[in-house]
Design an enzyme around this catalytic site. Structure first.
Site, PDB file in Angstrom:
ATOM      1  N   GLN B 350       8.777  -3.560  -5.183  1.00 11.53           N
ATOM      2  CA  GLN B 350       9.089  -2.152  -5.178  1.00 11.53           C
ATOM      3  C   GLN B 350      10.794  -2.170  -4.587  1.00 11.53           C
ATOM      4  O   GLN B 350      10.802  -2.609  -3.345  1.00 11.53           O
ATOM      5  CB  GLN B 350       8.447  -1.135  -4.250  1.00 11.53           C
ATOM      6  CG  GLN B 350       8.488   0.231  -4.730  1.00 11.53           C
ATOM      7  CD  GLN B 350       7.545   0.779  -5.623  1.00 11.53           C
ATOM      8  OE1 GLN B 350       6.262   0.766  -5.282  1.00 11.53           O
ATOM      9  NE2 GLN B 350       8.051   1.299  -6.643  1.00 11.53           N
ATOM     10  N   SER B 517       7.649  -1.838   1.320  1.00 11.89           N
ATOM     11  CA  SER B 517       6.639  -1.307   0.695  1.00 11.89           C
ATOM     12  C   SER B 517       5.403  -1.971   0.530  1.00 11.89           C
ATOM     13  O   SER B 517       5.366  -3.308   0.525  1.00 11.89           O
ATOM     14  CB  SER B 517       7.030  -1.101  -0.789  1.00 11.89           C
ATOM     15  OG  SER B 517       5.976  -0.632  -1.636  1.00 11.89           O
ATOM     16  N   THR B 518       4.293  -1.379   0.456  1.00 11.37           N
ATOM     17  CA  THR B 518       3.089  -2.321   0.441  1.00 11.37           C
ATOM     18  C   THR B 518       2.367  -2.157  -1.158  1.00 11.37           C
ATOM     19  O   THR B 518       1.592  -2.604  -1.585  1.00 11.37           O
ATOM     20  CB  THR B 518       1.904  -1.572   1.273  1.00 11.37           C
ATOM     21  OG1 THR B 518       2.253  -1.913   2.399  1.00 11.37           O
ATOM     22  CG2 THR B 518       0.596  -2.521   1.107  1.00 11.37           C
ATOM     23  N   HIS B 519       3.447  -1.960  -2.229  1.00 14.13           N
ATOM     24  CA  HIS B 519       3.156  -1.922  -3.499  1.00 14.13           C
ATOM     25  C   HIS B 519       3.472  -3.316  -4.246  1.00 14.13           C
ATOM     26  O   HIS B 519       4.117  -3.280  -5.030  1.00 14.13           O
ATOM     27  CB  HIS B 519       3.918  -0.785  -4.270  1.00 14.13           C
ATOM     28  CG  HIS B 519       3.688   0.658  -3.539  1.00 14.13           C
ATOM     29  ND1 HIS B 519       4.719   1.315  -3.286  1.00 14.13           N
ATOM     30  CD2 HIS B 519       2.719   1.074  -2.913  1.00 14.13           C
ATOM     31  CE1 HIS B 519       4.352   2.361  -2.495  1.00 14.13           C
ATOM     32  NE2 HIS B 519       2.885   2.144  -2.348  1.00 14.13           N
ATOM     33  N   ASN B 520       2.655  -4.302  -3.703  1.00 17.73           N
ATOM     34  CA  ASN B 520       3.027  -5.576  -4.457  1.00 17.73           C
ATOM     35  C   ASN B 520       2.095  -5.554  -5.891  1.00 17.73           C
ATOM     36  O   ASN B 520       1.163  -5.100  -5.845  1.00 17.73           O
ATOM     37  CB  ASN B 520       2.177  -6.679  -3.396  1.00 17.73           C
ATOM     38  CG  ASN B 520       2.946  -6.499  -1.986  1.00 17.73           C
ATOM     39  OD1 ASN B 520       2.433  -5.877  -1.253  1.00 17.73           O
ATOM     40  ND2 ASN B 520       3.729  -7.604  -1.613  1.00 17.73           N
TER      41      ASN B 520
END
Lengths: 222, 592
Positions: B350, B517-520
């Site tokens: 992201q 971001s932790t939206h891997n």
């Protein structure tokens, strides 16, 4: 009439004694107002009421705000001025209804409200010696107040009212040291809709408590 | 020797959002479901109560809610020429651990993706052509999802009502709604709850953005604006703007999480069994390697168990879904040299970062009064909402003032030139703490053949299994996109009255040492071609049809938005297919 005059004199004398350390009074939320709340004037209102007909607060809440310990009247000493003034306005507008307080609040001008709130916010009153509550009740109340109940989705009171119910001023009142009967009473007010000034928080929370828990909770706080 | 347990119908590997949602749907059909969670059980009461839950050192700095990377880390490198090293401190991204998973410490930012996101390759080619896409980067491997927005819409709707998302619709069935986001994909009805109250920073952003002709709207939030009872009968409370949302659990029952919106119902279902502190080592396959027979796991005492199951759902954090597939030998691992293989392919991330706007001392922001999703935003630069034909890149970012906290250890903005410590630094923090607005740029990350996940050849976890290895850097396309938007956002910062506006924008190389971001995303992506996807449009593994891989690992390349609500919608979509098609006739739901 005579008795009431004597009473008034006594209160004035007490006022003089308490007013000495008024440097401690916190004047909350005054930055945007042209007029600064006058805690000295507030003390006079607390002691003798107003010419417009509001009776002296001290008649029920005591001049030091500790009230009488019965729980019929809450302790208001050291409660934030922001909170106290807000409650008075809500009594006046009917958002919070109470047969005794509503007419009194209506009789207070906005300046009276600000001043008397500033006065009581600055008082550091002693705690009255009360009978020790039932230990089992205290234990149950403590669990609810400090931890809550997962099964019934009741969060701890401390989340908003601060560690040990010490309050999160200016918006959220202290509960620690408040009288058990008063907290039980006001939780019922929330349950039954007499208090509508925090419908999305306290009304929801109070409705999750049963009648016994209302009292249990409060014993702990008191 | 593993102890063989009594067979069950379904096992979920992980009990976070996807694991609890899937388990509930299936347990309600009468199937016996076991949920295996590697972390500890935890509940709003007593685990998330104050004052312990507001421990910034413990949760924000020491990452108490995150995957135990002493036991299982992820190794990282920027490109295939480097040697990857294990990430010993989570910074860039924060995979959660424990019952409820990352959906406990999320911020509650609750967006849908856009129509074009689901048909990304088709859309870009139709609008700009192959030549344009090649010029953006020949290494880009963007593709369609195999499912369309219209197919997902009912599932988005259902998931938003489960969470109680608070927002304002901008487009109901094609009709643009005043006060909402005019760029949003058409929704079938209004959000279940009205938006959160707009903080002062949001109001200032709104004014600045409007003065430049942009279209501000309130960020949709799963921190609720009012008390709400969800369709499962679970009551949520009103968010109190405590300022401890992301990286924390909510003590007020005010944030949608498995604990607040799913688990109380699931845990009462006699068909469901929760097992915590159980590390799944692998999915077991039969001799044909086309059928899973169950999973093998190790409990907290170190005992090994085999849990036979008819249906295996991988419901872990996206990175761990990919690792589970690799460790189990399901699907062909991706080979960046040949471009063949699928597992680990199309890992994307992201693009984030944005300007810091330093205001006059007369403007009091009070950043500590905030929720996890309190933003005022614009979508004028999101996705493909603007013409890219002359720009040389694809993708976009939303822009918004989303200040989630003013926590003392983490939040102390100072202008450039301020010393990093000492008296002058303290003076600058004092001057700027309450008079600074952060603006977030948050957007797409295009998939590239150079970025992928595989098993590390060197480093192993506490159980002796290889770590997942991440090979990643932002494609130049994403840098051009982010830098283009950074210029636009500086103009917004000035229009807001910023005295100093420090420009944002993403740069290379990507680093794992700064939170982004932790939206891997991706690595076990969905699609309609087994050569370019691990799972079909129903998130069913092409190679082993009784294994489904649910979650963000299925997203072929990341869209503009925080993906949690899209993961919820995809999960409902997959479960709908499992319940109504797969269970009636187990086998491949799509024939390639």
């Amino acid at each position: 009439m005579r008795a009431s005059k004597t009473w008034r004199c006594l209160l004035l004398a007490a006022a003089a004694a308490v007013l000495a350390p008024l440097g401690l009074i916190t004047l909350v939320q005054a930055q945007s107002q042209a007029r600064q709340p006058d805690a000295r004037r507030g003390a006079v209102i607390a002691a003798q009421g107003t010419p417009a007909g509001a009776p002296a607060c001290a008649l029920c809440h005591a001049f030091n705000g500790a009230s009488d310990g019965s729980g019929a009247f809450p302790r208001i000493a050291g409660q934030s001025a922001f909170y106290l003034a807000g409650q008075l306005r809500d009594f006046a507008s009917g958002v919070r209804t109470n047969a005794i307080m509503s007419p009194i609040a209506k009789a207070l001008s906005p300046d009276d409200v600000a001043d008397v709130a500033a006065y009581y916010a600055g008082v550091d009153a002693p705690f009255l010696p009360l009978k020790a509550p039932d230990a089992a009740l205290v234990k149950r109340g403590e669990a609810l107040a400090k931890v809550g109940s997962e099964e019934r989705r009741i969060q701890s009171c401390d989340n908003c009212h601060g560690p040990g119910g010490a309050g999160e001023p200016p918006a959220i009142p202290y509960l620690a040291g408040q009288y058990a009967n008063y907290i039980a009473f006001t939780l019922r007010e929330w349950q039954r809709g007499f208090r509508k000034n925090s419908p999305d928080a306290m009304a929801v929370m109070a409705k999750k408590l049963d009648e016994q828990e209302g009292s249990v909770l409060n014993v702990e706080m008191g | 020797m593993a102890q063989r347990l009594k067979p069950v119908d379904v096992v979920t590997i992980g009990v976070g959002l996807t694991g609890s949602l899937a388990a509930l749907e299936l347990a309600e059909t009468g199937l016996k479901v076991v949920g295996l969670e590697r972390g500890a059980p935890r509940y709003t009461v007593p685990d998330f109560q104050s004052p312990a839950i507001h421990d910034e050192l413990r949760f924000s700095i020491r990452k108490a809610m995150m995957q135990d990377n002493v036991k299982v880390a992820v190794s990282f490198r920027n490109n295939s020429d480097q040697t990857a090293l294990p990430i010993r401190r989570w910074e860039s991204f924060l995979p959660g651990q424990g019952l409820g998973g990352s959906f406990v410490h999320w911020n509650g930012q609750s967006f849908r993706f856009q129509v074009a996101d689901f048909i990304y390759r088709t859309h870009i080619l139709e609008r700009y052509g192959q030549k344009f896409l090649d010029a953006c980067g020949p290494e880009l491997t963007i593709q369609d999802w195999g499912v369309t927005y219209d197919e997902l819409e009912p599932h988005y709707d259902r998931f938003e009502y489960l969470c109680g998302v608070s927002g304002k619709a901008g487009n109901i069935k094609g009709q643009i709604q005043a006060g909402g986001n005019p760029f949003e994909a058409p929704r079938s009805r209004e959000y279940p709850n009205p938006p959160l109250k707009e903080p002062y920073f949001g109001a200032i952003f709104r004014k600045g953005a409007e003065s430049l002709g942009y279209h501000p709207y309130p960020q949709p939030s799963s921190n609720l604006s009012r008390p709400y009872i969800n369709p499962l009968g679970l009551q949520l409370e009103q968010c109190v703007f405590c300022g401890f949302c992301e990286r924390y659990a909510c003590e007020h029952y005010a944030k949608a999480s498995p604990q607040t919106i799913i688990l109380p119902v699931l845990l009462k279902n006699p068909n469901y069994e929760l097992q915590t502190s159980c590390e799944v080592l692998r999915i077991n396959l039969d001799s044909t390697r086309k059928k899973a027979t169950g999973v093998t796991y190790v409990d907290a005492a170190g005992r090994e168990f085999e849990q036979p199951a008819e249906l295996v759902l991988i419901t872990a954090f996206p990175l761990n879904n990919v690792r589970t597939l690799l460790l189990s030998g399901i699907g062909k691992p991706y080979d960046p040299k040949t471009g063949e293989g699928v597992v680990g392919r199309n890992y994307s991330y992201q693009t984030t970062g944005g300007p810091t706007v330093f205001m006059d001392e007369s403007i009091n922001i009070n950043p500590f009064m905030s929720s996890g999703a309190p933003g005022t935003m614009i979508d004028d630069f999101s996705g493909d909402n603007f013409d890219h034909s002359q720009l040389g890149f694809i993708g976009g970012q939303y822009v918004g003032s989303i200040m989630t906290n003013g926590r003392p250890i983490e939040f102390h903005p100072t202008p450039p030139g301020t010393p990093a410590w000492g008296l002058e630094w303290k003076r600058a923090v004092d001057r700027h703490y309450n008079h600074t607005i952060l603006i977030q740029q948050h957007g797409t990350s295009a998939a590239s053949r150079l970025n992928y996940l595989d098993l590390d050849p060197t480093y192993k976890d506490a159980w002796g299994q290889p770590l997942l290895r991440m090979t990643f850097d932002f494609p130049e396309n994403d840098i051009r996109m982010s830098q283009y938007i950074a210029d636009k956002v500086v103009e917004i910062g000035r229009a807001m009255g910023g005295k100093i506006v420090v420009r944002g924008g993403t740069e290379r190389p990507y680093t794992t040492t700064v939170y982004q971001s932790t939206h891997n995303c991706g690595g076990a992506v969905m699609g309609s071609d087994p050569k370019t996807s691990v799972v079909n449009r129903y998130l069913q593994c092409w190679d082993v049809p009784n294994v489904f891989s649910l979650g963000g690992s299925a997203i072929p390349q990341n869209g503009t938005y925080n993906y949690s609500v899209t993961i919820g919608a995809l999960t409902y979509w997959a479960l709908d297919a499992i319940k109504n098609k797969y269970l009636k006739s187990p086998g491949p739901l799509v024939h390639a």
